[in-house]
Design a protein around this motif. Structure first.
Motif, PDB file in Angstrom:
ATOM      1  N   GLU A 173       0.831  -1.198   0.000  1.00 55.13           N
ATOM      2  CA  GLU A 173       0.000   0.000   0.000  1.00 55.13           C
ATOM      3  C   GLU A 173       0.873   1.258   0.000  1.00 55.13           C
ATOM      4  O   GLU A 173       0.553   2.270  -0.648  1.00 55.13           O
ATOM      5  N   LEU A 174       2.005   1.168   0.705  1.00 53.14           N
ATOM      6  CA  LEU A 174       2.930   2.304   0.727  1.00 53.14           C
ATOM      7  C   LEU A 174       3.496   2.569  -0.661  1.00 53.14           C
ATOM      8  O   LEU A 174       3.572   3.730  -1.105  1.00 53.14           O
TER       9      LEU A 174
ATOM     10  N   ASN B 232       2.146   1.814  -3.504  1.00 54.37           N
ATOM     11  CA  ASN B 232       1.081   2.350  -4.355  1.00 54.37           C
ATOM     12  C   ASN B 232       0.820   3.833  -4.073  1.00 54.37           C
ATOM     13  O   ASN B 232       0.536   4.604  -4.999  1.00 54.37           O
ATOM     14  N   GLN B 233       0.912   4.181  -2.810  1.00 58.54           N
ATOM     15  CA  GLN B 233       0.682   5.573  -2.468  1.00 58.54           C
ATOM     16  C   GLN B 233       1.808   6.468  -2.973  1.00 58.54           C
ATOM     17  O   GLN B 233       1.606   7.655  -3.234  1.00 58.54           O
ATOM     18  N   ARG B 234       2.984   5.892  -3.058  1.00 59.29           N
ATOM     19  CA  ARG B 234       4.118   6.704  -3.505  1.00 59.29           C
ATOM     20  C   ARG B 234       4.154   6.888  -5.022  1.00 59.29           C
ATOM     21  O   ARG B 234       4.876   7.734  -5.525  1.00 59.29           O
ATOM     22  N   LYS B 235       3.462   6.062  -5.767  1.00 61.53           N
ATOM     23  CA  LYS B 235       3.402   6.248  -7.225  1.00 61.53           C
ATOM     24  C   LYS B 235       2.710   7.560  -7.534  1.00 61.53           C
ATOM     25  O   LYS B 235       1.665   7.850  -6.992  1.00 61.53           O
TER      26      LYS B 235
END
Length: 982
Positions: A920-921, A923-926
């Motif tokens: 999830e981290l 994905n959030q950083r993309k």
């Protein structure tokens, strides 16, 4: 009821012409003669006046002389005349109805339509004239604005026959037609019959000032209201059918051919006076007199002054009529009216009292406003406070309102027999019942004044006025004793004392109790004696209570409770609960009195008494100290109940004292059995059970102090509990195992400590206590010797008992370590004293005492989940067979395996959760940024286009990469220059 209401006086004598009509105008008389002339008479100035000071608007009581004559006033004989003073007119009825202007008698209008009229009625308020001619009734209105001399026709209605009498009745008209009375609706002409006027006398309608009517029926005048409904008891009986009737309050004057009858307008309308006047045929009312005319003479009936009439009526015993006349006295004589009324009421009251009408007599005593002491003087059986002066006659202030003959109305017995009969009559039931009603009606205002006076004193005392220092400074919860200078309260005391006696003498104890329940000012000494003699104890209690005599009240209540226990009298009314209820309000004001009188109920109703102390917020230390001094046998009972009901309300000192009391009782019981060599450690008396329960449940006492009093060779269970309170768990367990030989108690002790510590300490620390018990089973001889040494140390040094027990335990543990050669790793099993207690760490010695192996196995099998398995296996003897440990190891290994599996699953789940969080981290950083034609650089404001760009972490700020690099270089240069400056 005959007295002189009017004085007759001949005003005109021997009129030369027959008199057909008469009327008064001011002080003049208007006489209509048969020849059509109007003769005007006035007072003869040559003769002395017999009337009051001259009033030009009233008739004079003197002969009248002819002043002038108006010839041809009417073409035909006058039937009647009426002066309308409010409009300055004279109405005359002859062949028609004419109006004349006063005072010159000028004819201003003749109502042509009234030709042939025989009767009329004038409504002065509305200016309406109704008259009857033949079979018609006409209504005219006087209006000065109206053209045609001010009279305007309003209505005209037909009637069945000639009208013989007519009068306005409110908005309608009452007419006498033939022998019947009818009501004519003045709006629509509707007729409704009322009743017949009789066979002989013609109809006669007489209006009353109140709006009611008198309708003649033969020789009876029937009173009806405006709706022609009969008035209750409305009958005036004349001696014969009257010719005419006029009203002059408060009398109705009727004219008959041979006499004038005067009747009162008060029910039952009695005859007041008869004046014989022969051949009288005309009767009218003037401003101040009644005018009666015959064919040739005119008489004036002048009212006797009201004061003189009142004196006549009072002297003749006609008190009701005298009181009615008093109300007619003019307002300027208000003081005289009040004085006369009081005088008459007082005389009337005595008259009624002497004739057995006691209630009516008291009503008039009440109206006369005489002092209640005067009324109470008629009741010798009523005892009044000693400070009361009982008058034999009215005081001078009151006697000024009475006439001189009042003394004759007071009873004056001539001999002993008459006196005895008189006293019996006054003290009879009826007289007392009448007195009760009188005092109850009189009491409200008197008690209210007394209460207001008491409140005023309280306020003045509160603000510290100097003059109040002379007043009685007695605290007064309700009213207390009555100060001598308190007039209102003194009078209230007389009233309430007399009322209470009257209620009791008439057999009304419940009413007497109700009186005492409220605010009252009863004299304590008089009422106390009366209530005691009559066994009215409930009322006596209220008397004490209302006067704040709580000690006397409680003594009486205690006496009644004791009597009810002996002979069951008043069992339901007076029980221990009554004392408790009485004590409740006193808890906050007089706690020592509550404690004094609560000893009895504490013994009989302990729970309710403790609730009384709790609800009254009486400190437990105060209660305990009082019981310790005055009722030591109840002290322990009180402390037990207090502890059972609310442990938080009892201090540690009281808890310790309660335990000491129980312990002293047990020690006394132990001494008696020991002296008889009958002591058994397993014997449990109720007192010992109570002590054991207290030792276990109470936490506020001092166990070290209690240990000093225990015998060294007995009461081991008590000692074990005390050791437990001192955290000397090993000693407590040793007692259960080796002295009491009840291993179940030892196990229960471990369970109790474990359960209490599970929320405060780590389970591992509290679980060490089971290991201690295990070692006691494994080393019975060592633990027994250790216990005996510890007991000896505690007994020898009471002040430092706890420290010595600890030192002995440590010494024993050091010596024991050298002897545990066969137990591998036993050194690792030492348990810190801070966690549980000093623990013996050695197993059985070779050649020592027998190990309690069955107990060991039983403990391991029953508490395997609370014992550290590794440590337990280390201290077990090496020759222990594994098969015997299956009940212990089986569930332990199963639980360990299950815990291991659960831990593995949890570990895997957490690893999976960690991977999910990392994903999830990522994905959030993309970041996805869309560059359009309008996208501009935030630094240079130029379009991005297809050049290389950079984006800030907020994902919104776009810049050219070149611009971004330049901005970073500038920051570096700026920082370097700042460093150099420094």
């Amino acid at each position: 009821m005959v007295h002189n209401a009017y004085d007759s006086f001949k005003l005109i004598n021997n009129c030369p012409t027959k008199i057909d009509a008469v009327e008064s105008y001011g002080s003049k008389l208007l006489v209509g003669c048969s020849d059509g002339s109007l003769r005007i008479y006035g007072p003869d100035s040559s003769i002395a006046d017999q009337s009051p000071p001259f009033d030009p608007l009233t008739l004079r009581k003197k002969p009248y002389a002819l002043e002038r004559t108006v010839e041809w006033f009417s073409k035909k004989a006058l039937l009647s005349m009426k002066v309308v003073e409010s409009r300055g007119l004279l109405l005359s009825l002859s062949e028609s109805i004419a109006f004349h202007r006063l005072p010159n008698f000028e004819t201003i209008v003749v109502i042509a339509k009234a030709k042939g009229a025989n009767v009329y009625s004038w409504d002065d308020r509305r200016g309406l004239l109704c008259f009857a001619r033949q079979k018609r009734v006409c209504i005219f209105r006087h209006d000065v604005i109206c053209i045609g001399h001010g009279f305007l026709e309003v209505k005209e209605f037909g009637v069945p026959d000639t009208v013989k009498s007519i009068s306005w009745s409110g908005e309608n008209i009452c007419v006498g037609v033939r022998k019947d009375y009818m009501i004519l609706n003045a709006t629509n002409g509707a007729l409704s019959e009322v009743f017949s006027s009789g066979k002989i006398a013609p109809p006669l309608v007489v209006p009353l000032p109140s709006g009611e009517l008198i309708l003649g029926k033969e020789n009876i005048g029937v009173l009806v209201d405006q709706n022609v409904k009969l008035v209750q008891a409305g009958r005036i009986c004349w001696s014969e059918a009257p010719i005419a009737v006029v009203i002059q309050k408060p009398y109705a004057i009727a004219l008959s051919p041979r006499r004038v009858e005067i009747h009162s307008l008060r029910v039952p309308y009695p005859l007041i006076q008869t004046i014989v006047l022969h051949d009288a045929c005309h009767l009218i009312k003037s401003n101040n007199a009644i005018v009666v005319a015959s064919n040739n003479s005119v008489y004036g009936l002048f009212p006797v002054p009201l004061g003189a009439q009142i004196v006549q009526l009072t002297a003749s015993g006609e008190f009701e009529e005298a009181l009615a006349l008093c109300k007619l006295l003019p307002p300027k004589d208000a003081d005289l009216r009040v004085a006369r009324e009081r005088s008459i009421h007082t005389r009337y009251a005595h008259y009624l009292f002497d004739n057995g009408c006691y209630e009516e007599a008291m009503e008039h005593f009440l109206a006369s406003q005489v002092d209640i002491i005067y009324v109470l003087s008629l009741y010798p059986s009523i005892v009044l406070p000693k400070t009361t002066t009982i008058p034999k006659r009215l005081s001078p202030d009151d006697s000024s309102c009475l006439s001189d003959d009042l003394e004759t109305l007071l009873p004056q017995p001539s001999d002993s027999d008459e006196n005895a009969a008189f006293e019996f009559k006054k003290t009879s039931h009826n007289t007392l019942m009448a007195l009760i009603k009188y005092l109850q009606k009189k009491g409200y205002n008197i008690v209210e004044k007394a209460a207001a006076e008491g409140m005023e004193e309280v306020v003045l005392d509160a603000i510290g006025d100097n003059f109040t220092s002379a007043r009685s400074k007695k605290s007064n919860k309700r009213h207390g004793n009555i100060p001598i200078n308190s007039a209102a309260r003194h009078m209230a005391a007389i009233l309430d004392t007399a009322l209470l006696q009257a209620l009791l003498l008439t057999g009304q104890p419940s009413a007497a109790l109700e009186l005492l329940n409220g605010l009252n000012y009863c004299d304590v000494k008089i009422c106390e004696e009366l209530l005691r003699n009559g066994n009215h104890y409930a009322a006596l209690l209220e008397l004490y209570k209302s006067n704040s005599m709580h000690r006397e009240s409680l003594k009486l209540l205690h006496q009644l409770v004791e009597e009810s226990k002996r002979n069951q009298s008043h069992a339901e009314e007076f029980g221990p609960e009554a004392i408790i209820e009485y004590l409740k309000p006193l808890c906050g004001t007089d706690p020592m009195l509550v404690l004094e009188f609560s000893l009895f109920v504490l013994e009989n109703r302990p729970t309710q008494t403790i609730e009384l102390f709790l609800s009254g917020n009486i400190p437990a230390d105060m209660v305990n100290a009082y019981l310790k001094q005055h009722a030591p046998n109840m002290q322990g009972r009180y402390l037990e109940l207090m502890l059972a009901m609310n442990e938080n309300r009892i201090s540690a000192n009281l808890q310790n004292e309660m335990v000491q009391i129980s312990l002293s009782e047990v020690l006394e019981w132990y001494s008696e059995l020991s002296a008889q060599q009958m002591w058994d450690e397993k014997a449990y008396s109720p007192t010992r059970k109570k002590l054991l329960s207290a030792l276990e449940s109470i936490s506020g006492y001092n166990p070290e102090a209690l240990l000093e009093h225990l015998p060294p060779d007995a009461l081991f269970e008590e000692r074990a509990i005390l050791f437990g309170k001192m955290n000397q768990h090993e000693l407590a367990l040793s007692l259960y195992v080796h002295k009491l030989h009840v291993p179940e108690l030892a196990l229960a002790y471990c369970d109790r400590v474990y359960d209490s510590a599970v929320h405060r300490l780590p389970v591992k620390s509290s679980g060490n206590l089971y290991l201690t018990l295990l070692q006691i089973y494994l080393n019975p001889q060592k633990t027994t010797k250790y216990f005996e040494n510890s007991i000896m140390n505690l007994v020898s040094s009471s002040n430092t008992s706890t420290q010595k027990v600890s030192s002995v335990a440590s010494l024993k543990s050091k010596v024991g370590r050298k002897k545990i050669a066969s137990i591998e790793g036993a050194e690792d099993m030492r348990i810190s004293p801070s966690n549980t207690d000093t623990t013996i760490e050695e197993s059985s010695e070779e050649g020592g005492s027998t190990i309690m192996f069955d107990r060991v196995l039983d403990l391991l099998s029953r508490r395997w989940d609370r014992i550290n398995g590794a440590y337990a296996l280390k201290i077990l003897p090496r020759e222990t067979k594994l098969q015997n440990l299956l009940p212990f190891l089986g569930p332990l290994v199963k639980k360990s395996s299950e815990a291991y599996r659960n831990s593995s699953v949890i570990k895997s789940l957490r690893q999976t959760e960690s991977l999910q969080v990392k994903d999830e981290l990522y994905n959030q950083r993309k970041a996805t940024v869309k560059i359009s034609r309008d996208s501009t650089c935030s630094l240079c404001d130029k379009k991005i286009g297809t050049t290389v760009f950079a984006i800030y972490p907020n994902r919104k700020t776009l810049v050219h990469f070149v611009c971004f690099r330049d901005s970073q270089n500038k920051k570096v240069v700026t920082r370097g220059s700042l460093l150099k400056k420094r």
